[in-house]
Design a protein around this motif. Sequence first.
Motif, short mmCIF file in Angstrom:
data_model
loop_
_atom_site.label_atom_id
_atom_site.label_comp_id
_atom_site.label_asym_id
_atom_site.label_seq_id
_atom_site.Cartn_x
_atom_site.Cartn_y
_atom_site.Cartn_z
N ARG A 217 -63.77 -17.34 -19.76
CA ARG A 217 -63.57 -16.08 -19.06
C ARG A 217 -62.34 -15.40 -19.61
O ARG A 217 -61.30 -16.04 -19.80
N LEU A 218 -62.46 -14.10 -19.88
CA LEU A 218 -61.34 -13.31 -20.41
C LEU A 218 -60.78 -12.46 -19.28
O LEU A 218 -61.50 -11.70 -18.64
N LEU A 219 -59.47 -12.59 -19.04
CA LEU A 219 -58.76 -11.72 -18.10
C LEU A 219 -57.78 -10.85 -18.87
O LEU A 219 -57.20 -11.29 -19.88
N ILE A 220 -57.60 -9.63 -18.39
CA ILE A 220 -56.72 -8.68 -19.07
C ILE A 220 -55.74 -8.13 -18.06
O ILE A 220 -56.13 -7.59 -17.01
N GLY A 221 -54.45 -8.29 -18.34
CA GLY A 221 -53.41 -7.73 -17.48
C GLY A 221 -52.71 -6.60 -18.19
O GLY A 221 -52.42 -6.69 -19.39
N TRP A 222 -52.44 -5.52 -17.47
CA TRP A 222 -51.75 -4.36 -18.05
C TRP A 222 -50.37 -4.24 -17.43
O TRP A 222 -50.22 -4.24 -16.21
N THR A 223 -49.36 -4.14 -18.28
CA THR A 223 -47.98 -4.13 -17.80
C THR A 223 -47.53 -2.77 -17.30
O THR A 223 -46.45 -2.65 -16.71
N GLY A 224 -48.31 -1.73 -17.56
CA GLY A 224 -47.93 -0.39 -17.14
C GLY A 224 -46.99 0.30 -18.10
O GLY A 224 -46.58 1.44 -17.89
N SER A 225 -46.68 -0.38 -19.21
CA SER A 225 -45.75 0.19 -20.20
C SER A 225 -46.46 0.32 -21.54
O SER A 225 -46.70 -0.67 -22.22
N PRO A 226 -46.80 1.55 -21.95
CA PRO A 226 -47.49 1.72 -23.23
C PRO A 226 -46.57 1.44 -24.41
O PRO A 226 -45.35 1.54 -24.30
N ALA A 227 -47.17 1.06 -25.55
CA ALA A 227 -46.39 0.73 -26.76
C ALA A 227 -47.05 1.36 -27.98
O ALA A 227 -48.25 1.61 -27.99
N SER A 228 -46.24 1.60 -29.00
CA SER A 228 -46.75 2.18 -30.25
C SER A 228 -46.97 1.10 -31.29
O SER A 228 -46.00 0.51 -31.80
N THR A 229 -48.23 0.82 -31.60
CA THR A 229 -48.56 -0.18 -32.62
C THR A 229 -47.96 0.21 -33.96
O THR A 229 -47.35 -0.62 -34.66
N THR A 230 -48.13 1.48 -34.35
CA THR A 230 -47.63 1.95 -35.65
C THR A 230 -46.13 1.70 -35.79
O THR A 230 -45.66 1.20 -36.81
N HIS A 231 -45.38 2.03 -34.75
CA HIS A 231 -43.92 1.88 -34.79
C HIS A 231 -43.53 0.41 -34.91
O HIS A 231 -42.65 0.04 -35.72
N LEU A 232 -44.17 -0.46 -34.12
CA LEU A 232 -43.82 -1.88 -34.14
C LEU A 232 -44.18 -2.54 -35.47
O LEU A 232 -43.40 -3.33 -36.02
N VAL A 233 -45.35 -2.20 -36.02
CA VAL A 233 -45.75 -2.76 -37.32
C VAL A 233 -44.79 -2.27 -38.41
O VAL A 233 -44.40 -3.04 -39.30
N ASP A 234 -44.40 -1.00 -38.36
CA ASP A 234 -43.43 -0.47 -39.32
C ASP A 234 -42.13 -1.25 -39.28
O ASP A 234 -41.53 -1.57 -40.31
N ARG A 235 -41.66 -1.56 -38.07
CA ARG A 235 -40.39 -2.28 -37.93
C ARG A 235 -40.46 -3.68 -38.54
O ARG A 235 -39.51 -4.14 -39.17
N VAL A 236 -41.58 -4.36 -38.33
CA VAL A 236 -41.75 -5.68 -38.96
C VAL A 236 -41.84 -5.54 -40.47
O VAL A 236 -41.20 -6.30 -41.22
N ASN A 237 -42.60 -4.56 -40.95
CA ASN A 237 -42.72 -4.35 -42.40
C ASN A 237 -41.38 -4.04 -43.05
O ASN A 237 -41.13 -4.43 -44.19
N ASP A 238 -40.51 -3.34 -42.31
CA ASP A 238 -39.19 -2.96 -42.85
C ASP A 238 -38.32 -4.17 -43.20
O ASP A 238 -37.46 -4.08 -44.08
N VAL A 239 -38.54 -5.28 -42.49
CA VAL A 239 -37.67 -6.46 -42.72
C VAL A 239 -38.39 -7.60 -43.41
O VAL A 239 -37.82 -8.67 -43.61
N ARG A 240 -39.64 -7.39 -43.82
CA ARG A 240 -40.42 -8.49 -44.40
C ARG A 240 -39.75 -9.09 -45.64
O ARG A 240 -39.72 -10.31 -45.81
N GLU A 241 -39.21 -8.24 -46.51
CA GLU A 241 -38.57 -8.75 -47.74
C GLU A 241 -37.34 -9.60 -47.41
O GLU A 241 -37.04 -10.55 -48.13
N ASP A 242 -36.64 -9.25 -46.34
CA ASP A 242 -35.42 -9.98 -45.97
C ASP A 242 -35.73 -11.37 -45.40
O ASP A 242 -34.84 -12.23 -45.37
N ILE A 243 -36.95 -11.56 -44.92
CA ILE A 243 -37.33 -12.86 -44.32
C ILE A 243 -38.54 -13.43 -45.06
O ILE A 243 -39.43 -14.02 -44.44
N ASP A 244 -38.54 -13.25 -46.37
CA ASP A 244 -39.72 -13.57 -47.17
C ASP A 244 -40.19 -15.02 -46.99
O ASP A 244 -41.38 -15.27 -46.81
#
Length: 369
Positions: A217-244
């Motif tokens: 059974r799959l349950l889904i909870g919503w925290t009420g706080s929207p997030a930007s996937t694009t922004h978060l992925v960009d932030r991880v990509n920005d530091v990928r070389e530093d933590i290769d």
Amino acid sequence: MTVIEANAPGKLFIAGEYAVVTPGHPSILVALDQFITVSLEEADTQGTIRSGQFGGMPIPWTRQEDQLVIDQRENPFIYITEAVKMTERYIKEQGIPLSFFHLSVKSELDNASGKKYGLGSSGAVTVATIKALLLFYHIEPDFELVYKLAALAHLSVKSNGSFGDIAASAYGGWIAYACFDREWVLEQMEAMAFSELLKTLWPKLMIKPLTPPANLRLLIGWTGSPASTTHLVDRVNDVREDIDDFYKTFLASSRDCVNGMIQAFEKGDMQLIQAGIRQNRNLLHQLTAHTGVVIETPALTQLCDLAEKNLGAAKSSGAGGGDCGIVIIDRQSGIIPLISEWEKVGIMNLPLHVYTNAKTAKAIEWKEA
């Protein structure tokens, strides 16, 4: 006049987030029974696009040299217009003359006040637009064709995502997914006929329907706080070389974890799937520790910890930073206490179900030479 309608479901990531943006790295997603519906009606010399998300006012479009053209100062519909351009490029190669049409969009993927749940509206609207257009031009909207046209539309707007939301919306149900080699596809767009590219096997791409165990059974909870996937992925990509060194380990661990979960689905082993969820949550914690990008917010931690207390296996879904968390739990476990505890801390249970397509999809699975 005849009105053509097509819809596409929203989605949630179950496992494999962040690693999945690297070609060939597996993930698991699920399609949900909340939809975006696109309607098309033939027009004469000028078309319009209308969506309730942007006030419902029709925005006009016309053609120049058989290309849809809309004043960019008035265009909030970038995914729709790119979906039209890619699909009509394919239509023209079939020798079919292009028409004008009025296009309207209705969405169930937000709540009544317009807040986003994080169910992948950009992917769903792209898929629904392409399906409606293919039907409008009397072409069967085959799963793979729809996915590839939608992926190319998102590539054209330089999306940094994995296109997994597109796969879930196009195929429905539970799927195992790995992203294609973007550079290869972009090169081939210049080197081969468009229709040929759509028929060709794309390196690294995997879209494989999965059958969940009967007791899952799959349950889904919503925290009420929207997030930007694009922004978060960009932030991880920005530091990928530093933590290769760490990131290589993270990718390998994520691949092993998700592949183990895929095998657990194939065996119908609920406990192994739950173990994979917990392992994936831990990997995302490690990613946060090395990047500083907060994936599991305090609200998501509460969501997960309460689920674990009530015999579920839980983690954030997608890029995190807010939005939804998912719980995999045995159908025989009582869920009312969990939902009550969620409500006390401001987490909403989304009463959504898995949407499964009526037609059976053929798997796409890249095999290394």
